[in-house]
Design a protein around this motif. Structure first.
Motif, PDB file in Angstrom:
ATOM      1  N   ASP A 139       0.706  -0.993   0.172  1.00 48.58           N
ATOM      2  CA  ASP A 139       0.050  -0.076   0.181  1.00 48.58           C
ATOM      3  C   ASP A 139       0.818   1.175  -0.088  1.00 48.58           C
ATOM      4  O   ASP A 139       1.323   1.573   0.988  1.00 48.58           O
ATOM      5  N   PRO A 140       1.254   1.917  -1.139  1.00 53.33           N
ATOM      6  CA  PRO A 140       2.389   2.745  -1.174  1.00 53.33           C
ATOM      7  C   PRO A 140       1.632   4.031  -0.255  1.00 53.33           C
ATOM      8  O   PRO A 140       2.488   4.971   0.085  1.00 53.33           O
ATOM      9  N   LEU A 141       0.383   4.294  -0.313  1.00 56.70           N
ATOM     10  CA  LEU A 141      -0.172   5.421   0.875  1.00 56.70           C
ATOM     11  C   LEU A 141       0.881   5.487   2.074  1.00 56.70           C
ATOM     12  O   LEU A 141       0.961   6.468   2.715  1.00 56.70           O
ATOM     13  N   ARG A 142       1.306   4.245   2.483  1.00 61.12           N
ATOM     14  CA  ARG A 142       2.090   4.146   3.838  1.00 61.12           C
ATOM     15  C   ARG A 142       3.227   4.726   3.721  1.00 61.12           C
ATOM     16  O   ARG A 142       3.937   5.447   4.779  1.00 61.12           O
ATOM     17  N   THR A 143       3.973   5.295   2.614  1.00 58.84           N
ATOM     18  CA  THR A 143       4.783   6.379   2.278  1.00 58.84           C
ATOM     19  C   THR A 143       4.724   7.419   2.866  1.00 58.84           C
ATOM     20  O   THR A 143       5.470   8.245   3.659  1.00 58.84           O
ATOM     21  N   LEU A 144       3.492   8.113   2.646  1.00 60.47           N
ATOM     22  CA  LEU A 144       3.043   9.260   3.215  1.00 60.47           C
ATOM     23  C   LEU A 144       2.732   9.231   4.825  1.00 60.47           C
ATOM     24  O   LEU A 144       3.046  10.077   5.602  1.00 60.47           O
ATOM     25  N   LEU A 199      10.425  16.077   5.172  1.00 60.45           N
ATOM     26  CA  LEU A 199      10.833  14.439   4.817  1.00 60.45           C
ATOM     27  C   LEU A 199       9.979  14.116   3.665  1.00 60.45           C
ATOM     28  O   LEU A 199      10.567  13.212   3.011  1.00 60.45           O
ATOM     29  N   MET A 200       8.911  14.661   3.426  1.00 58.43           N
ATOM     30  CA  MET A 200       8.464  14.409   2.089  1.00 58.43           C
ATOM     31  C   MET A 200       9.287  14.722   0.955  1.00 58.43           C
ATOM     32  O   MET A 200       9.316  13.944  -0.117  1.00 58.43           O
ATOM     33  N   SER A 201       9.850  15.825   0.916  1.00 60.94           N
ATOM     34  CA  SER A 201      10.797  16.115  -0.180  1.00 60.94           C
ATOM     35  C   SER A 201      12.004  15.346  -0.061  1.00 60.94           C
ATOM     36  O   SER A 201      12.538  14.825  -1.255  1.00 60.94           O
ATOM     37  N   ALA A 202      12.502  15.131   0.933  1.00 63.46           N
ATOM     38  CA  ALA A 202      13.855  14.090   1.126  1.00 63.46           C
ATOM     39  C   ALA A 202      13.562  12.730   0.583  1.00 63.46           C
ATOM     40  O   ALA A 202      14.443  12.251   0.039  1.00 63.46           O
ATOM     41  N   VAL A 209       2.891  13.814  -5.231  1.00 62.56           N
ATOM     42  CA  VAL A 209       1.661  14.407  -4.519  1.00 62.56           C
ATOM     43  C   VAL A 209       1.575  15.924  -4.611  1.00 62.56           C
ATOM     44  O   VAL A 209       0.295  16.504  -4.653  1.00 62.56           O
ATOM     45  N   LEU A 210       2.609  16.970  -4.612  1.00 63.72           N
ATOM     46  CA  LEU A 210       2.682  18.230  -4.706  1.00 63.72           C
ATOM     47  C   LEU A 210       3.445  18.796  -5.433  1.00 63.72           C
ATOM     48  O   LEU A 210       4.601  19.332  -5.114  1.00 63.72           O
ATOM     49  N   PRO A 211       3.751  18.262  -6.951  1.00 65.11           N
ATOM     50  CA  PRO A 211       4.935  18.790  -7.681  1.00 65.11           C
ATOM     51  C   PRO A 211       4.972  20.051  -7.913  1.00 65.11           C
ATOM     52  O   PRO A 211       6.238  20.791  -8.082  1.00 65.11           O
ATOM     53  N   GLU A 212       4.033  20.663  -7.669  1.00 71.46           N
ATOM     54  CA  GLU A 212       3.926  22.321  -7.929  1.00 71.46           C
ATOM     55  C   GLU A 212       4.798  22.961  -6.528  1.00 71.46           C
ATOM     56  O   GLU A 212       5.357  24.161  -7.039  1.00 71.46           O
ATOM     57  N   LEU A 213       5.028  22.498  -5.563  1.00 68.19           N
ATOM     58  CA  LEU A 213       5.726  23.056  -4.676  1.00 68.19           C
ATOM     59  C   LEU A 213       7.352  22.621  -5.154  1.00 68.19           C
ATOM     60  O   LEU A 213       8.180  23.608  -4.759  1.00 68.19           O
ATOM     61  N   GLU A 214       7.606  21.333  -5.470  1.00 66.63           N
ATOM     62  CA  GLU A 214       8.931  21.340  -5.851  1.00 66.63           C
ATOM     63  C   GLU A 214       9.339  22.206  -7.029  1.00 66.63           C
ATOM     64  O   GLU A 214      10.782  22.399  -7.149  1.00 66.63           O
ATOM     65  N   ALA A 215       8.578  22.742  -7.726  1.00 65.92           N
ATOM     66  CA  ALA A 215       8.812  23.514  -8.889  1.00 65.92           C
ATOM     67  C   ALA A 215       9.352  24.796  -8.728  1.00 65.92           C
ATOM     68  O   ALA A 215       9.937  25.462  -9.498  1.00 65.92           O
ATOM     69  N   LEU A 216       9.346  24.964  -7.449  1.00 64.70           N
ATOM     70  CA  LEU A 216       9.544  26.654  -6.967  1.00 64.70           C
ATOM     71  C   LEU A 216      10.881  26.598  -6.638  1.00 64.70           C
ATOM     72  O   LEU A 216      11.400  27.640  -6.201  1.00 64.70           O
TER      73      LEU A 216
END
Length: 465
Positions: A139-144, A199-202, A209-216
Motif C-alpha cells: 500500500d504505497p499510501l504508507r509512504t506518506l 521529510l516528504m521532499s527528502a 503528490v505536490l509537484p507544484e511545490l517542488e517546481a518552486l
C-alpha cells in the motif's frame, strides 16, 4: 472525551477482539487519544450498529477499508473503528500492518501486550520501522503515513524503511486521491508541518503528490524578497502558523481576538479556516516559475502570477478531491494575495476603496486580508521594515471593515433592480447590474442614504440622462 471502552467490551465480550494500532501505541507513549481501533473475528457490522445504539452515536461503513465500520460519538467527541481480523487471526492481522509501532495489540477483555514485531522497543528507541519488506509496496499510501508518523511522534525513520519510501514513492500515482489528501491534510495541519514537508521532499514524496511545490526551488525573486520562491513559500506557511498561534504578535492589535475566532472557525473537509490557509500558503506563488519576467533594467517581476496561481491552486485541490468549498477558499486567497499591497500606495483609504476591496474579495475578505499579512511578513528584502508597517496599517483598516460586514446583515437595497428599471426605463442586463453595484458603493461611501438619493444618483449615471 474518551472512547467508550466499557461499552465496547460489554458488546464484544464473547468475540475474539483486540485493541490494535494507534490506541495501543499512544497508551504506551502516554498520549491521550479519543479514538479506538478494534479488530475482531467475523463481520463487524452488527457490533458497530449495536455500539451506536448503546451510546447515541452514528455508525457507518468506511469505503475501501476492508469492511471496516466507524462509530462516531455525539458531537464527534470520539470514534471507534471496528474491522475484521485478517484471516480471523490476530498474528496474521499484525503482520499485514504498516509499521511496528502500529503492529501491537491488547486483548479487548484485558491481558498482556501482543508485540510480535518489536514495536515497543522501536517506540523506546524513537524509531519508525516497517513491519516487513513488502509493507510499503502493498500500500504505497504508507509512504506518506511514514512521514506523518515520524513528524507527529518525533520518530527517526530507520534506513531500510527510508530506502523503501523512496523506492515505493512512485506507487502513490495508483492511490486514490481521497486517501492521499487524507494523509496530506494531517501533515500540513500538524504542529511539526515543516518537519513533515522536509521529510516528504527528502524521500521523493512531494514530487508525487505536490509537484507544484517542488517546481518552486531555485526560482529567484526581486530585491524586495530575501528568499527564492520555494523558501519564501515555506516562510509564508510559517507565518500562517504563527498567526494561528498568536495574531497579536503578528501585528493585528485590537483585532487579534477576532482573527483567532476567524481562523478557528470550521470551513470544510474537517479543516478550519486557518488550517485551509496553510494550503493557500503552499500554492499562492505556484505560477511564478512561468510568469517570471526580467525587465531590461534588471528588475524581476511575475505579472499575473496571482490570477494564474489561483487557477493552479483550484486544479490542485480538485486533483486531491477536496470539496468545492475548500477549493474555492484556497483559490480565492491565492487570487487576492496581492490586493492589500497595491492599496498601500493609496493611503489613506477612502470608503470607496474599502468597498471595492470588500466586493472583490467577498465572501472571504477577512481571511484574504489575514493571508496577505502572512505573505508580507515573509517578504523581508529591501525596505521591508517600513513596507511591513504600512501593510499592517492598511490590513487592519480592511480587516475591521470585513469583520463588521461579516457580522452585520447586509441591508436591503435602497432601490431594487425592477424598481430602477421601471423608474428609468432601462432594460434588464449587465448595464442595470453595474448601476445597482455603483449605488451600493455610493451608499457605503456615504454619498447617498435614501431612496430619493439613490434615484437621483441613478439618473445622473444612467445612459442618456
Amino acid at each position: 472525551m474518551n472512547a467508550p471502552l466499557d461499552e465496547v467490551r460489554a458488546l464484544l465480550a464473547e468475540r475474539d477482539a483486540w485493541i490494535v494500532g494507534g490506541a495501543v501505541r499512544d497508551r504506551l507513549l502516554g498520549r491521550p487519544t479519543i479514538d479506538l481501533d478494534v479488530s475482531l473475528a467475523g463481520d463487524p457490522a452488527a457490533a458497530a450498529r449495536a455500539l451506536a445504539r448503546a451510546t447515541g452515536a452514528t455508525a457507518f461503513r468506511l469505503s475501501g477499508e476492508f469492511g471496516a465500520w466507524r462509530v462516531v460519538g455525539p458531537e464527534h467527541g470520539w470514534h471507534v473503528d471496528l474491522v475484521r481480523l485478517r484471516d480471523d487471526d490476530i498474528r496474521a492481522d499484525l503482520a499485514a500492518r504498516d509499521f511496528t509501532v502500529n503492529a501491537m495489540a491488547e486483548p479487548l477483555a484485558g491481558g498482556e501486550l501482543l508485540d510480535p514485531h518489536g514495536g515497543r522497543a522501536d517506540l523506546a528507541a524513537r524509531r519508525l520501522r516497517m513491519v516487513g519488506p513488502r509493507s510499503l509496496a502493498d500500500d504505497p499510501l504508507r509512504t506518506l503515513r511514514a512521514v506523518r508518523l515520524a513528524g507527529d511522534l518525533e520518530l527517526a525513520i530507520e534506513p531500510g524503511t527510508a530506502a523503501a519510501i523512496g523506492r515505493e514513492a512512485p506507487g502513490l500515482r495508483r492511490v486514490a486521491a481521497e486517501r492521499i489528501f487524507g494523509e496530506l491534510k494531517q501533515i500540513v495541519c500538524a504542529p511539526a508541518v515543516r518537519t513533515g514537508l522536509a521529510l516528504m521532499s527528502a524521500h521523493g514524496l512531494t514530487a508525487q503528490v505536490l509537484p507544484e511545490l517542488e517546481a518552486l526551488r531555485g526560482v529567484e525573486q526581486n530585491v524586495f524578497h530575501h528568499l527564492d520562491v520555494h523558501d519564501h513559500t515555506l516562510e509564508v506557511l510559517d507565518q500562517v502558523v504563527a498567526i494561528e498561534r498568536d495574531p497579536l504578535a503578528a501585528g493585528f492589535g485590537a483585532q487579534a481576538a477576532a482573527v483567532t475566532t476567524l481562523l478557528r472557525a470550521p470551513l470544510a473537509d474537517e479543516l478550519t479556516r486557518g488550517e485551509a490557509m496553510r494550503f493557500a500558503a503552499l500554492l499562492h506563488d505556484a505560477a511564478k516559475p512561468w510568469t517570471r519576467a526580467q525587465h531590461p533594467s534588471g528588475r524581476v517581476g511575475f505579472p499575473g502570477h496571482d490570477v494564474e496561481g489561483a487557477e493552479v491552486a483550484l486544479g490542485v485541490m480538485r486533483r486531491l478531491r477536496a470539496s468545492g468549498r475548500l477549493a474555492d477558499y484556497v483559490a480565492a486567497l491565492c487570487r487576492h494575495h496581492l490586493r492589500v499591497g497595491f492599496l498601500v500606495h493609496e493611503r489613506p483609504l477612502d470608503r470607496r476603496a474599502v468597498w471595492r476591496y470588500l466586493e472583490a474579495t467577498a465572501p472571504y475578505s477577512a481571511a484574504a486580508t489575514v493571508f496577505t499579512v502572512a505573505d508580507r511578513l515573509a517578504t523581508r528584502g529591501r525596505n521591508s521594515g517600513p513596507a511591513i508597517a504600512a501593510h499592517l496599517e492598511v490590513a487592519r483598516t480592511l480587516l475591521a471593515a470585513a469583520l463588521e460586514r461579516d457580522a452585520a446583515r447586509r441591508p436591503a437595497p435602497l432601490l431594487r433592480g425592477d424598481e430602477l428599471a421601471r423608474e428609468l426605463g432601462l432594460p434588464p442586463g449587465p448595464g442595470l447590474g453595474r448601476l445597482l453595484a455603483q449605488l451600493e458603493e455610493d451608499r457605503f461611501a456615504g454619498a447617498i442614504a435614501t431612496r430619493e438619493d439613490a434615484l437621483r444618483r441613478a439618473r445622473e449615471l444612467a445612459p442618456g440622462s
